[in-house]
Structure formats: C-alpha cells, structure tokens
Design a protein around this motif. Structure first.
Motif, PDB file in Angstrom:
ATOM      1  N   THR A  97      21.114  70.907  36.514  1.00 37.51           N
ATOM      2  CA  THR A  97      20.719  71.851  37.496  1.00 37.51           C
ATOM      3  C   THR A  97      21.794  73.235  37.700  1.00 37.51           C
ATOM      4  O   THR A  97      21.493  73.836  38.633  1.00 37.51           O
ATOM      5  CB  THR A  97      21.045  71.136  39.075  1.00 37.51           C
ATOM      6  OG1 THR A  97      22.218  70.728  39.069  1.00 37.51           O
ATOM      7  CG2 THR A  97      20.063  69.909  39.115  1.00 37.51           C
ATOM      8  N   PRO A 132      27.652  72.566  38.352  1.00 35.64           N
ATOM      9  CA  PRO A 132      26.145  72.586  38.862  1.00 35.64           C
ATOM     10  C   PRO A 132      26.353  72.650  40.224  1.00 35.64           C
ATOM     11  O   PRO A 132      27.060  72.119  41.014  1.00 35.64           O
ATOM     12  CB  PRO A 132      25.806  71.020  38.355  1.00 35.64           C
ATOM     13  CG  PRO A 132      26.499  70.945  37.058  1.00 35.64           C
ATOM     14  CD  PRO A 132      28.087  71.323  37.478  1.00 35.64           C
ATOM     15  N   ARG A 134      24.133  71.609  42.480  1.00 38.03           N
ATOM     16  CA  ARG A 134      23.352  70.606  43.406  1.00 38.03           C
ATOM     17  C   ARG A 134      23.127  69.159  42.537  1.00 38.03           C
ATOM     18  O   ARG A 134      23.437  69.330  41.376  1.00 38.03           O
ATOM     19  CB  ARG A 134      22.060  71.082  43.793  1.00 38.03           C
ATOM     20  CG  ARG A 134      21.197  71.251  42.875  1.00 38.03           C
ATOM     21  CD  ARG A 134      19.634  72.042  43.509  1.00 38.03           C
ATOM     22  NE  ARG A 134      18.642  71.843  42.504  1.00 38.03           N
ATOM     23  CZ  ARG A 134      18.424  72.704  41.526  1.00 38.03           C
ATOM     24  NH1 ARG A 134      18.990  73.866  41.611  1.00 38.03           N
ATOM     25  NH2 ARG A 134      17.469  72.547  40.570  1.00 38.03           N
ATOM     26  N   ASP A 137      17.706  66.726  39.564  1.00 39.37           N
ATOM     27  CA  ASP A 137      16.291  66.887  40.264  1.00 39.37           C
ATOM     28  C   ASP A 137      15.608  65.446  39.877  1.00 39.37           C
ATOM     29  O   ASP A 137      15.793  65.267  38.767  1.00 39.37           O
ATOM     30  CB  ASP A 137      15.640  67.989  39.713  1.00 39.37           C
ATOM     31  CG  ASP A 137      16.124  69.336  39.985  1.00 39.37           C
ATOM     32  OD1 ASP A 137      16.907  69.504  41.165  1.00 39.37           O
ATOM     33  OD2 ASP A 137      16.199  70.245  39.327  1.00 39.37           O
ATOM     34  N   LYS A 155      13.714  68.785  44.306  1.00 43.54           N
ATOM     35  CA  LYS A 155      14.878  69.202  44.275  1.00 43.54           C
ATOM     36  C   LYS A 155      15.854  69.226  45.591  1.00 43.54           C
ATOM     37  O   LYS A 155      15.426  69.339  46.688  1.00 43.54           O
ATOM     38  CB  LYS A 155      15.166  70.697  43.883  1.00 43.54           C
ATOM     39  CG  LYS A 155      14.079  71.075  42.578  1.00 43.54           C
ATOM     40  CD  LYS A 155      13.954  72.413  42.131  1.00 43.54           C
ATOM     41  CE  LYS A 155      13.389  72.692  40.993  1.00 43.54           C
ATOM     42  NZ  LYS A 155      13.219  73.797  40.263  1.00 43.54           N
TER      43      LYS A 155
END
Ligand code: FES
Length: 156
Positions: A97, A132, A134, A137, A155
C-alpha cells in the motif's frame, strides 16, 4: 391538416423511429455490459478444500476476465490467502500500500515484508513498520459450493 403539416409530422415520426432504431442496440449493449460486470464481480480463485494450511499464507494465482474497451482478455492475478481456524478466509491484494511493490510472506517472522522500502505488515494486514500509509488491501470473500470466491477490493 394541410400537406405541409402532414409532411412535417411524417418527417418527425420517421426521425423518431430512426433515432429509436439506432439507440436501442446501444442501450442494449450498455445494459448487457453492466449486467456482466455485476455478475462477474465475484471471481472463483480456488477450491475451498485446496491445500491451504490453516493459519498459514499461500499465494494463489487465478485468471480474471477483464473488459478493456471493446476487447476482453483473461488476465492472470495473484493473491495471498489465509484459511482461518473457523474455516473463513482472508485474501490480500499482493501489492504494497506504499508504492505498489509485490511483497512476500515470511513464515519465520510471521509477517509480510516489502522489499522496496522495508514496509512490514502483520498477519492481519496491519502495518507494523516502514512507510506504507495504511494496512494491506483485502478482498471480500465467500465460499459457494466449496469454491473460494473473491469480490470487491476493500481499502482501509
Ligand atoms: S512499496 Fe512497499 S514499502 Fe514502499
């Protein structure tokens, strides 16, 4: 009704009929492609009984039919899959991400590691190190007739 009015109405009628003849196939095409998209939103990726050890990640490749303009083609994709103890599945998109690099599962440290900038994620996809922004996914999942299917990519 005089002759001029009659011809004007006749021209108007034929214009509408011609417009309908042209528009109907276009509407039908658009409706069918929308229906196909909604029907194909779930993709079969594996047998639910496949060799997936409980609580361990495996990488599974599958083919998805992708509409690209007027053409359709089968595209090979990869996902990371974990079968949980309760029989449900977690399926992660294999792209980091941060900037989208492919990451790998380290079964010794029990974490995903991204080789590009050192991003790390735990087994639930939460970021534990690196840039990253977050968590990983993940796809919606369901099992139908003993087949594992994935749906929309979610997401965090
Ligand atoms: S792309 Fe994975 S950490 Fe940068």
């Amino acid at each position: 009704m005089n002759r001029r009015n009659f011809l004007a109405k006749l021209t108007h009628f034929f214009s509408l009929a011609l417009g309908a003849l042209i528009a109907l196939p276009v509407f039908r095409f658009l409706l069918e492609s929308l229906k196909e998209q909604s029907d194909s939103s779930w993709v079969s990726i594996s047998s639910a009984d496949a060799n997936i050890a409980t609580d361990e990640f495996v990488q599974i490749s599958f083919k998805r039919l992708v509409q690209n303009g007027w053409t359709r083609q089968l595209v090979e994709e990869l996902v990371w899959v974990r079968k949980k103890a309760d029989g449900s599945f977690i399926v992660f998109n294999p792209h980091c991400t941060h900037l989208g690099c492919a990451f790998g599962w380290n079964s010794n440290s029990k974490e995903f590691q991204c080789p590009c900038h050192g991003g790390k994620f735990d087994r639930d996809g939460k970021r534990i190190a690196g840039p990253p922004p977050r968590p990983l996914d993940r796809y919606e999942t369901k099992v139908e007739n003993n087949v594992l299917k994935i749906g929309k990519l979610m997401k965090a």
